[in-house]
Structure formats: structure tokens, C-alpha cells
Design an enzyme around this catalytic site. Structure first.
Site, short mmCIF file in Angstrom:
data_model
loop_
_atom_site.label_atom_id
_atom_site.label_comp_id
_atom_site.label_asym_id
_atom_site.label_seq_id
_atom_site.Cartn_x
_atom_site.Cartn_y
_atom_site.Cartn_z
N LYS A 95 -24.41 -8.68 39.90
CA LYS A 95 -24.50 -10.01 39.28
C LYS A 95 -25.12 -11.02 40.24
O LYS A 95 -26.02 -11.78 39.87
CB LYS A 95 -23.09 -10.44 38.85
CG LYS A 95 -23.03 -11.75 38.11
CD LYS A 95 -21.87 -11.77 37.14
CE LYS A 95 -20.54 -12.07 37.79
NZ LYS A 95 -20.42 -13.48 38.23
N ARG A 145 -29.98 -14.36 41.60
CA ARG A 145 -30.94 -14.80 42.61
C ARG A 145 -32.34 -14.32 42.28
O ARG A 145 -33.33 -15.00 42.59
CB ARG A 145 -30.50 -14.29 43.99
CG ARG A 145 -29.27 -15.06 44.53
CD ARG A 145 -28.49 -14.21 45.50
NE ARG A 145 -27.43 -14.94 46.20
CZ ARG A 145 -26.20 -15.15 45.72
NH1 ARG A 145 -25.87 -14.73 44.52
NH2 ARG A 145 -25.30 -15.81 46.45
N GLY A 197 -20.12 -19.82 37.37
CA GLY A 197 -20.05 -20.69 38.56
C GLY A 197 -21.23 -20.48 39.48
O GLY A 197 -21.74 -21.43 40.09
N SER A 249 -17.92 -19.58 51.60
CA SER A 249 -18.44 -19.48 50.23
C SER A 249 -19.93 -19.21 50.24
O SER A 249 -20.72 -20.05 50.69
CB SER A 249 -18.15 -20.77 49.45
OG SER A 249 -18.92 -20.78 48.27
N ASP A 272 -14.10 -10.92 45.01
CA ASP A 272 -14.04 -10.73 43.56
C ASP A 272 -13.25 -9.49 43.15
O ASP A 272 -13.05 -9.24 41.96
CB ASP A 272 -15.47 -10.61 42.99
CG ASP A 272 -16.21 -11.93 43.06
OD1 ASP A 272 -15.54 -12.99 43.13
OD2 ASP A 272 -17.45 -11.92 43.05
N ARG A 282 -12.52 -10.34 35.09
CA ARG A 282 -12.03 -9.36 36.06
C ARG A 282 -10.53 -9.06 35.84
O ARG A 282 -10.06 -7.96 36.12
CB ARG A 282 -12.31 -9.83 37.48
CG ARG A 282 -13.82 -10.04 37.72
CD ARG A 282 -14.22 -9.93 39.16
NE ARG A 282 -15.57 -10.45 39.37
CZ ARG A 282 -16.70 -9.78 39.14
NH1 ARG A 282 -16.66 -8.55 38.69
NH2 ARG A 282 -17.88 -10.34 39.35
C1 S3P Z 1 -20.91 -15.31 44.51
C2 S3P Z 1 -20.07 -15.68 45.53
C3 S3P Z 1 -18.60 -15.65 45.42
C4 S3P Z 1 -18.13 -14.82 44.25
C5 S3P Z 1 -18.92 -15.08 43.02
C6 S3P Z 1 -20.39 -14.80 43.24
C7 S3P Z 1 -22.36 -15.40 44.73
O1 S3P Z 1 -18.14 -16.96 45.28
O2 S3P Z 1 -16.76 -15.06 44.00
O3 S3P Z 1 -18.46 -14.25 41.96
O4 S3P Z 1 -23.12 -14.79 43.94
O5 S3P Z 1 -22.77 -16.07 45.68
P1 S3P Z 1 -17.81 -17.86 46.59
O6 S3P Z 1 -18.92 -17.62 47.52
O7 S3P Z 1 -17.72 -19.27 46.16
O8 S3P Z 1 -16.51 -17.31 47.10
#
Ligand code: S3P
Length: 433
Positions: free
Chosen positions: A22, A27, A94, A166, A314, A388
Site C-alpha cells: 500500500k 508513492r 491517512g 512517522s 501496522d 486490520r
Molecule cells: C505509512 C506509514 C505508517 C503506517 C501507515 C502507512 C506510510 O504511518 O501506519 O499505514 O505509507 O508512510 P506513520 O508513519 O504515521 O506511523
């Protein structure tokens, strides 16, 4: 509201290929759109989250063609995006909202980012603050979506110490940094997934990494390339745990991304005693892949090392199911980020485990789980519409004597559209109603 009814099963077997990663799929659309030339992607995740990103870039004038998991992007160059006609709806995603806000903060046009009920509750101050330091103008109520981004700002590079580990925040700032005057540097408190850095390099952009610091300088170009998306370790994790806990299991997960910033779940399961081996390791397009074989395992409870938390962020819903089937206690701390994912994953998992008769204690930043048996008949679990959590409780059926009902499984489509089909092909007995 759709439900899974997961009936007891004991056997799990086969060579399984889970869908594309994902994070890499998101990206690939973003960077392919901003590149000069045509980017061809294979293995793209046809899940709703990645499709939200794809549709958002189409709405900004990028021609993107899709034929199953093959995607062709006619890149418009770094300054080629057009003002969308309406607010960009990013659904449950998100990652789309946080990463895209970095790109959109630097555009000439205004735009608005909106999402579903869950996304509308998630914290965006973590990206608004650094982007504001760079000169962006973003308004929101209480740091939650919708985000209103005012275009026409000149961004400047910053040196930013990430207050939380993050990858989404890091990536957001790096993407804004593509447009900023001068150098943008980010220091991470702990290693997080580095797909943005790897893909930027793959598209010919210079990224300088020194220990925990990542730097780039704005105003260079991205050059189109071919991107092969490996299978998502976050989806594979459900089958790794499923194979560990199933009484008779021998499963091989094919072509899984084992980027070292993502392999925390492998380390955690191995510490718990999982019978898990990697083979056929290879590198494709700057990402590492392997086949992962897992057979039935006698798991033991552990104290999960905090350094592994961002590397498995995750995968904890699945890990909690493993812990429930392990001998002794498993303790997770340093994981308060789990409370602001698609749901409060500590509390929602704890509630579901209690319904199944698993003793647990919720901590501010984690959980203690006593291994035991799933023994409650007629268990009805609320997933809080978290993909999840729905999948984690579905695999618990491999150790149940009675069917489990899981409510609110609609969002499994965001990350793993063929989950039920693949699980049933391997021996599980899940029906979606
Ligand atoms: C992700 C980063 C993670 C992850 C999300 C996908 C990404 O979040 O939980 O499902 O693609 O950069 P955080 O980096 O905010 O922890």
C-alpha cells in the site's frame, strides 16, 4: 454494514501471493505524476486507499490509465498539476492525506482535502506544523480534516526534528521539500519506512541519508521509470500469524517486501518462536523481496522490544492474535501511535480479545496480553470499521471452536480486496454477509 462470519478451521496451506504494498502504491502514483515522462507500474494495489490517491491525481489533470494492477501514468512534471474542480476526497486513507498535503502546500492553486468519518478524526497537526514552518498556509479545525490549503506560497527548506517516529510525516516534509528553496533535512527519533527516499532515488532525485537524518534540495526534476510493487508485508502478516497459530499449517507467501524498515513483524514472531524462514531473497527496483514460509508454531509470550515498534506499526492487530495464542504474557509498550490509526487499535483489539475470553490489560501506550484460548461461543466483535482489526479477528478462527462474527468489515477493501478469497483458498472458512 457488512460482517465476516469466520467459522473454525484447522488447516492452512499453499503458496499465496498477497496484493501489492500500500505504501509503495501510494508513492508510485504521487511521484509518477510529478515525474517527466511515462511511469509504468505493475503489481499496484487495487485497494480503495491507493485508488483514492490515484483518483485525486486524475482530478488534478494527470492522465492515469489502469488495467488491473498495471498502471500507466503520464507524468506532468513537478509543476504540472492543475486545480481540482472540487475537494479531494481521500476516503479512509491517512497516507494519502498526509503525503499529499506536502505536495499541495506548494501548488499555485487552493484546494481542500476531505475524508471519511475515521479519517476526519485523525490528527493532522503533525503535518500542518512543519509545513507551516516551511511557509505553507493550511487551515483546519482542531488539527483534523478537512484541510484547506491556500496555494501560491513560496516554501523554504527547514531542518526538522520529527517529534514522533512517522514515515507519513517524514514523507510529507520531503515531498514539500521538492518545491522548497534550499535544503530540507529531517531527523527521525527512530527508523521508519523509507519507501519515499528509495523511490525518489529511483526517479533520479538526490536524497542524502546520514544515520537518522534525511536531506534533499528543492527544485530538481523527477524522471519517469518502471515500478514493480512487491507484495505488502502488512497484508502478508495476517497469513504469517494465521500459519503460526493454525494446528496444521504450511504456507509460503510469495514475493513479499522485506525492506528492513518494515520487517518488525518477522522479528517479533521469530522472538515468539515462530517457525518462519525466508528464501529466494532478491532486489527489485530498490526494494528487497523474499518468499516467506511459515508452519504451525508453538509461540511464547515476549516483551516486545520498543525499537521494533515503528518497524511493525501496522501489524500489531495480527501480533495481538499471535500473543493470545502464545504461552505466557506478551507486553507491548511505546506504541501510543496505535491509538490514532484507523481506530484506537489498542482499545478496539482489547475489547475484542476480552469478548473472546483473552485476559488483557490496556496500558496508555500498549497492552499486556495473557495467552489463552478463544473459547466464547457466539462471539460478536466490533472492528470499528478498521480493516486490520477485521482481518486480525478473522484469522483467530483458526483457534476457535465456534464461529466468530466480525462487524464493520467494509474497509478491508482499503488494503486487501481479495482477503476472503485468498484466506478461503488456503483453508479458512470466512463468509462475508
Ligand atoms: C505509512 C506509514 C505508517 C503506517 C501507515 C502507512 C506510510 O504511518 O501506519 O499505514 O505509507 O508512510 P506513520 O508513519 O504515521 O506511523
Amino acid at each position: 454494514m457488512s460482517q465476516f462470519i469466520a467459522s473454525p478451521a484447522t488447516t492452512l496451506s499453499g503458496d499465496l501471493k498477497v496484493p501489492g504494498d500500500k505504501s509503495i502504491s501510494h508513492r508510485s502514483i504521487m511521484l509518477g505524476s510529478l515525474a517527466n515522462g511515462i511511469t509504468k507500474i505493475s503489481g499496484f494495489l487495487e485497494g480503495e486507499d491507493a485508488l483514492s490517491t490515484l483518483k485525486a491525481f486524475q482530478a488534478m489533470g494527470v492522465k492515469i490509465e489502469r488495467d488491473g494492477d498495471n498502471v500507466t501514468i503520464h507524468g506532468v512534471g513537478i509543476n504540472g498539476l492543475k486545480k481540482p474542480e472540487k475537494a479531494l476526497d481521500l476516503g479512509n486513507s491517512g497516507t494519502s492525506m498526509r503525503l499529499m498535503s506536502g505536495i499541495l502546500a506548494a501548488q499555485a492553486f487552493d484546494c481542500e482535502l476531505i475524508g471519511d468519518e475515521s479519517l476526519s478524526k485523525r490528527p493532522m497537526g503533525r503535518v500542518i506544523d512543519p509545513l507551516t514552518l516551511m511557509g505553507a498556509v493550511i487551515s483546519s479545525v482542531d488539527g483534523k480534516p478537512p484541510l484547506k490549503i491556500t496555494g501560491g506560497q513560496t516554501l523554504k527548506g527547514i531542518h526538522y526534528d520529527l517529534p514522533i517516529a512517522s514515515a507519513q510525516v517524514k514523507s510529507c516534509i520531503l515531498l514539500a521539500g521538492l518545491y522548497a528553496q534550499g535544503q530540507t533535512c529531517i531527523s527521525e527519533p527512530a527508523t521508519t519506512r523509507d519507501h519515499t527516499e528509495r523511490m525518489l532515488k529511483g526517479l533520479g532525485y538526490e536524497v542524502r541519508v546520514n544515520h537518522n537524518q534525511i536531506c534533499l534540495t528543492g527544485a530538481s526534476a523527477l524522471t519517469a521509470t518502471q515500478i514493480q510493487v512487491p507484495s505488502d508485508i502488512s497484508s502478508a502478516a495476517f497469513f504469517m500469524v494465521a500459519a503460526c497459530i493454525a494446528p496444521q499449517a504450511d504456507v509460503t507467501l510469495l514475493g513479499v517486501n522485506i525492506n528492513p524498515t518494515r520487517t518488525g513483524v518477522i522479528n517479533i514472531l521469530q522472538l515468539m518462536g515462530a517457525n518462519l524462514t525466508l528464501s529466494n531473497q532478491r532486489e527489485i527496483g530498490g526494494e528487497l523481496l523474499a518468499d516467506i514460509r511459515v508452519v504451525s508454531s508453538k509461540l511464547k509470550g515476549i516483551d516486545i522490544p520498543q525499537a521494533l515498534v515503528p518497524l511493525a506499526i501496522d501489524e500489531f492487530p495480527a501480533v495481538f492474535i499471535a500473543a493470545s495464542c502464545a504461552r505466557g504474557e506478551t507486553v507491548l509498550t511505546g506504541a501510543s501511535e496505535l491509538r490514532v490509526k484507523e481506530s484506537d487499535r489498542i482499545q478496539v483489539m482489547a475489547d475484542g480479545l476480552s469478548i473472546l475470553g483473552i485476559e488483557n490489560q490496556v496500558l496508555d501506550d500498549g497492552i499486556k496480553i495473557q495467552g489463552g484460548e478463544f473459547k466464547r461461543p457466539t462471539a460478536i466483535i466490533e472492528s470499528d470499521h478498521d480493516h486490520r482489526i477485521s482481518m486480525a479477528f478473522a484469522i483467530a478462527s483458526l483457534r476457535c471452536e465456534y464461529p466468530i462474527t466480525i462487524n464493520g468489515v467494509d474497509n478491508v477493501m482499503t488494503s486487501f480486496p481479495n482477503f476472503v478469497e485468498l484466506a478461503n483458498s488456503a483453508g479458512m472458512r470466512i463468509v462475508e454477509v
